[in-house]
Design a protein around this motif. Structure first.
Motif, PDB file in Angstrom:
ATOM      1  N   PRO A  92       0.120 -10.303  -3.794  1.00  0.00           N
ATOM      2  CA  PRO A  92      -1.211 -10.216  -3.169  1.00  0.00           C
ATOM      3  C   PRO A  92      -1.222 -10.831  -1.773  1.00  0.00           C
ATOM      4  O   PRO A  92      -0.514 -11.804  -1.503  1.00  0.00           O
ATOM      5  CB  PRO A  92      -2.104 -11.011  -4.133  1.00  0.00           C
ATOM      6  N   ILE A  93      -2.024 -10.249  -0.894  1.00  0.00           N
ATOM      7  CA  ILE A  93      -2.192 -10.823   0.442  1.00  0.00           C
ATOM      8  C   ILE A  93      -3.646 -11.180   0.711  1.00  0.00           C
ATOM      9  O   ILE A  93      -3.973 -11.690   1.776  1.00  0.00           O
ATOM     10  CB  ILE A  93      -1.694  -9.853   1.545  1.00  0.00           C
ATOM     11  N   ASP A  94      -4.517 -10.925  -0.266  1.00  0.00           N
ATOM     12  CA  ASP A  94      -5.937 -11.219  -0.116  1.00  0.00           C
ATOM     13  C   ASP A  94      -6.338 -12.394  -1.003  1.00  0.00           C
ATOM     14  O   ASP A  94      -5.643 -12.738  -1.953  1.00  0.00           O
ATOM     15  CB  ASP A  94      -6.782  -9.995  -0.499  1.00  0.00           C
ATOM     16  N   GLY A 106       0.785  -1.223   0.000  1.00  0.00           N
ATOM     17  CA  GLY A 106       0.000   0.000   0.000  1.00  0.00           C
ATOM     18  C   GLY A 106       0.819   1.277   0.000  1.00  0.00           C
ATOM     19  O   GLY A 106       0.253   2.369   0.037  1.00  0.00           O
ATOM     20  N   ALA A 107       2.131   1.148  -0.044  1.00  0.00           N
ATOM     21  CA  ALA A 107       3.015   2.325  -0.117  1.00  0.00           C
ATOM     22  C   ALA A 107       3.575   2.410  -1.531  1.00  0.00           C
ATOM     23  O   ALA A 107       3.100   1.757  -2.453  1.00  0.00           O
ATOM     24  CB  ALA A 107       4.122   2.219   0.923  1.00  0.00           C
ATOM     25  N   ASP A 108       4.599   3.218  -1.715  1.00  0.00           N
ATOM     26  CA  ASP A 108       5.255   3.316  -3.013  1.00  0.00           C
ATOM     27  C   ASP A 108       6.702   3.726  -2.798  1.00  0.00           C
ATOM     28  O   ASP A 108       7.196   3.726  -1.665  1.00  0.00           O
ATOM     29  CB  ASP A 108       4.517   4.287  -3.954  1.00  0.00           C
ATOM     30  N   TRP A 117      -8.626  -2.103  -4.917  1.00  0.00           N
ATOM     31  CA  TRP A 117      -9.261  -0.893  -4.391  1.00  0.00           C
ATOM     32  C   TRP A 117     -10.022  -1.255  -3.120  1.00  0.00           C
ATOM     33  O   TRP A 117     -10.589  -2.331  -3.015  1.00  0.00           O
ATOM     34  CB  TRP A 117     -10.235  -0.362  -5.453  1.00  0.00           C
ATOM     35  N   PRO A 118      -9.997  -0.407  -2.072  1.00  0.00           N
ATOM     36  CA  PRO A 118      -9.525   0.979  -2.056  1.00  0.00           C
ATOM     37  C   PRO A 118      -8.116   1.162  -1.499  1.00  0.00           C
ATOM     38  O   PRO A 118      -7.766   2.261  -1.113  1.00  0.00           O
ATOM     39  CB  PRO A 118     -10.540   1.645  -1.142  1.00  0.00           C
TER      40      PRO A 118
END
Length: 223
Positions: free
Chosen positions: A73-75, A34-36, A64-65
């Protein structure tokens, strides 16, 4: 066959011109989920000045979001699949091949997902990276062909995590606690009260670790 990941070379933040890389020590920064590339770049103020710092952007966009980027991926059903971590680590190796030629050494500093990818990259090529800093990350379960070579070489790894980190699952912390001493020269610290984040006390420890790595690299070069 799964398509290979490619890192965006234009998204990398450099602390010096790439033309100044030859003969210098390069430190790669790998951000978390979620960072960059902008997230860890300010840490260069806490690091030894001898490094050229390159802050990489992860290749994926999380669902998203969630903002920013992700390394894997973690989901979902395949969340935290080890093969996805390996795929991201391979992309880092390919970036190093393409853009880090001439560096005297290459080290890794990753936070959370970036820490996991850093360790996975060392496992893929035990000779490529001089050391790694793993902040609030973990070692990915499963075996890789390069694990034996890594255990023989035993590069230096700093692992820092907080007692109040509720993001990394306990089974991954337990696995990492056992796995790292079997494969690397481990140092680090568990920080009382620290959440899934980085503190100034931890950064001071990281700086000390990196200064030691520089001393050893210079000694090896002089010898």
């Amino acid at each position: 066959m799964t398509e290979a990941l490619v890192l965006d070379a234009d998204a990398v933040l450099w602390s010096a011109e790439r033309t100044a890389l030859a003969g210098r020590h390069l430190l790669l920064l790998l951000h978390g989920y979620g960072a960059d590339e902008h997230d860890l770049y300010p840490l260069r103020a806490y690091l030894p000045d001898d490094f050229v710092v390159a802050s990489l952007a992860a290749p994926l966009v999380p669902p998203w979001p969630a903002p920013g980027r992700s390394w894997y991926p973690i989901d979902g059903l395949d969340g935290r699949d080890p093969s996805h971590v390996t795929r991201a680590a391979q992309a880092v190796l390919e970036w190093v091949d393409a853009h880090a030629g001439g560096a005297a050494s290459v080290g890794l500093l990753g936070f959370s997902q970036g820490g996991a990818v850093s360790l996975q990259a060392m496992r893929l090529d035990a000779e490529r990276f001089a050391y790694a800093v793993n902040l609030s990350g973990y070692a990915t379960p499963g075996e890789l062909p390069g694990d034996a070579a890594l255990a023989e070489r035993r590069p230096a790894v700093f692992w820092g995590r907080g007692t109040n980190d509720d993001v990394i699952p306990g089974f991954l912390v337990a696995h990492t606690t056992q796995w790292l001493p079997e494969h690397v020269e481990l140092s680090g610290r568990v920080y009382q009260g620290l959440t899934h984040s980085v503190s100034e006390v931890e950064l001071a420890d990281v700086r000390g670790f990196l200064e030691k790595q520089l001393e050893e690299l210079r000694s090896d070069s002089a010898g």
